[in-house]
Scaffold this motif. Sequence first.
Motif, PDB file in Angstrom:
ATOM      1  N   HIS A 136     -21.001 -10.659 -45.018  1.00 42.30           N
ATOM      2  CA  HIS A 136     -19.913  -9.679 -45.093  1.00 42.30           C
ATOM      3  C   HIS A 136     -19.336  -9.637 -46.504  1.00 42.30           C
ATOM      4  CE1 HIS A 136     -19.683  -9.784 -40.620  1.00 42.30           C
ATOM      5  NE2 HIS A 136     -19.219  -8.570 -40.791  1.00 42.30           N
TER       6      HIS A 136
ATOM      7  N   TYR B  22     -22.821  -5.742 -42.746  1.00 43.77           N
ATOM      8  CA  TYR B  22     -22.959  -6.866 -43.673  1.00 43.77           C
ATOM      9  C   TYR B  22     -24.296  -6.718 -44.365  1.00 43.77           C
ATOM     10  CZ  TYR B  22     -25.475  -8.664 -39.550  1.00 43.77           C
ATOM     11  OH  TYR B  22     -26.309  -8.807 -38.471  1.00 43.77           O
TER      12      TYR B  22
ATOM     13  N   MET C 172     -20.610  -4.191 -36.960  1.00 42.43           N
ATOM     14  CA  MET C 172     -20.121  -4.735 -38.232  1.00 42.43           C
ATOM     15  C   MET C 172     -21.183  -4.540 -39.315  1.00 42.43           C
ATOM     16  SD  MET C 172     -18.781  -8.307 -36.567  1.00 42.43           S
ATOM     17  CE  MET C 172     -17.371  -8.916 -37.472  1.00 42.43           C
TER      18      MET C 172
ATOM     19  N   PHE D 291     -10.447  -6.653 -35.927  1.00 41.60           N
ATOM     20  CA  PHE D 291     -11.491  -6.441 -36.941  1.00 41.60           C
ATOM     21  C   PHE D 291     -11.807  -4.958 -37.081  1.00 41.60           C
ATOM     22  CE2 PHE D 291     -15.503  -6.136 -39.044  1.00 41.60           C
ATOM     23  CZ  PHE D 291     -15.437  -7.132 -40.009  1.00 41.60           C
TER      24      PHE D 291
ATOM     25  N   HIS E 115     -18.794 -10.384 -28.398  1.00 41.52           N
ATOM     26  CA  HIS E 115     -19.777  -9.617 -29.165  1.00 41.52           C
ATOM     27  C   HIS E 115     -20.978  -9.388 -28.264  1.00 41.52           C
ATOM     28  CE1 HIS E 115     -22.338  -9.065 -32.874  1.00 41.52           C
ATOM     29  NE2 HIS E 115     -21.209  -8.637 -33.374  1.00 41.52           N
TER      30      HIS E 115
ATOM     31  N   PHE F 134     -15.801  -1.417 -43.012  1.00 44.29           N
ATOM     32  CA  PHE F 134     -16.300  -2.663 -42.430  1.00 44.29           C
ATOM     33  C   PHE F 134     -17.321  -2.436 -41.324  1.00 44.29           C
ATOM     34  CE2 PHE F 134     -12.384  -3.580 -44.530  1.00 44.29           C
ATOM     35  CZ  PHE F 134     -12.595  -4.827 -45.105  1.00 44.29           C
ATOM     36  N   GLY F 135     -17.596  -1.186 -41.002  1.00 49.79           N
ATOM     37  CA  GLY F 135     -18.596  -0.939 -39.966  1.00 49.79           C
ATOM     38  C   GLY F 135     -18.389   0.402 -39.295  1.00 49.79           C
TER      39      GLY F 135
END
Length: 493
Positions: free
Chosen positions: A189, A81, A79, A17, A114, A24-25
């Motif tokens: 996301h 979102y 991340m 990821f 996570h 994306f982050g």
Amino acid sequence: MTAPLKKLAQVTLQHHFADLGDTFGSKLPPTPLQNPQLIHVNRQVLEMLGIDPAEAGNPRWAELTSGATLFAGSKPFAMKYTGHQFGSYNPDLGDGRALLLGEMEHDGKRWDLHLKGAGKTPYSRFGDGRAVLRSTIREYIAGEALTALGIRSTRALSIVGSDEPVARERMETGAALIRVARSHVRFGHFEYLFYTRRLEAQQKLVRFVCAQFLPEVKQLDIVQQAEALLRFTVARSAELAAGWQSVGFAHGVLNTDNMSIIGDTFDFGPYGFLDDYEPGFICNHSDHTGRYAFDAQPGVVLWNLNALAHAFSALLDTETLKDCLGQFQPLLIDSYAERMRAKLGLAVDEEGDQQLCADLLQVLEDGRVDYTAFFRALSHYCGERPATRLEALVPPGQHESLGQWLNHYDHRLQKESRSAEERGKAMLRTNPKFILRNYLAQRVIEAAEQQDYRPLEDILFLLQNPFDEHPEFDSWAALPPDSGKHLPISCSS
Ligand code: AMP
Ligand code: MG
């Protein structure tokens, strides 16, 4: 063939990821919690990840869970979102106190690790980047409870406490857990990438999720992949809502940033399991309008799917979006009916079953009857009159309607081919004796706040094995005292 179990020292994370890129982050390390104290390591999750359960005793978990050291290969990543919170779009969300540490592969499945409570990130806004012991324990035990009940949920691998003061309504202490899920991609996301017009990145994310969960569409074009993904999420979400309604689980904060793209129960805040059957039950103290009341959940999940579908409108035409969303209701109804038939011990599908179920729920609602205890007692029912075990749970004023319902139930059971004994056995594997009641969670938390983790160990054992009798733990199956019902659960965590 099952892969051999790994030692902790052999665990190496991947970072698929994080490799998607900066859109994306943000890459950043955790801010370690001071003086971490290891509270628990989840052996079941270790096994699920292919790690030797004997590694539960490894002292390294304290450093790994507090963020002081990283797993080999880890590239911690916050991340980005966004999402709809209580119906309003919030562009400023993201992992504000958590980091995706990386992914582990076992038996052909990929799992995200996570770290929640990992310190501030670029998405922390005014938050302190921390999680408190109370909410961390609540998340830890809820994932186990739902999983054992056959409902998709994130789980947690390990939990640490600390003496770091963290201010909420009162002063509390900081804690952290390693959350484990097959994916941490949320509806939010896709909303983020849509509303910021990062449409190429959105396509990249569609391909990313499809490659993991829908390998059969890998060769198809992006529009077909997007449609397959939306159908998948609609179906998984319908099954999820049906599961919640059947066990009496209220999530409490069904914002789109708390909705998993793979239909896991995700992000535990002020959730609650029903004690008395009260369809309008609101577990979140701050939910003044009941937007996330227990019986509102299926509708809210559909609302959230609409928000997701809107984010897919860059890829799919309106007719396709409508068609995907149209799957929700029939799937929800089928999935709920199937779960409720199992709770009632009905192996065959007969016309009138839904009515039979609705009639029972009306009796339970009118009598404010404990939902879990009633179904457990019904699992022992063999047509006896008086139905002593059941009547003990129902107020006298409701005995007549219970009796009428039982007459219908007896009549319906004649269409079943299973013996009463077989039916009873199956029902005892479906209707739990032990459920995560709020007053029990509170008891576990209060003990943990005094560094007594025995009640936590006990409740984890019971929630992971909720269908067994465990007579020595009968007090954990007792009905809550009136003071233990409707405990105010705040949103703060
Ligand atoms: P939640 O209510 O936990 O779903 O979180 C909503 C948003 O607020 C997410 O972007 C979280 O990362 C962020 N958030 C919640 N609590 C904190 C905190 N203590 N520090 C920083 N960000 C937080
Ligand atoms: Mg959240």
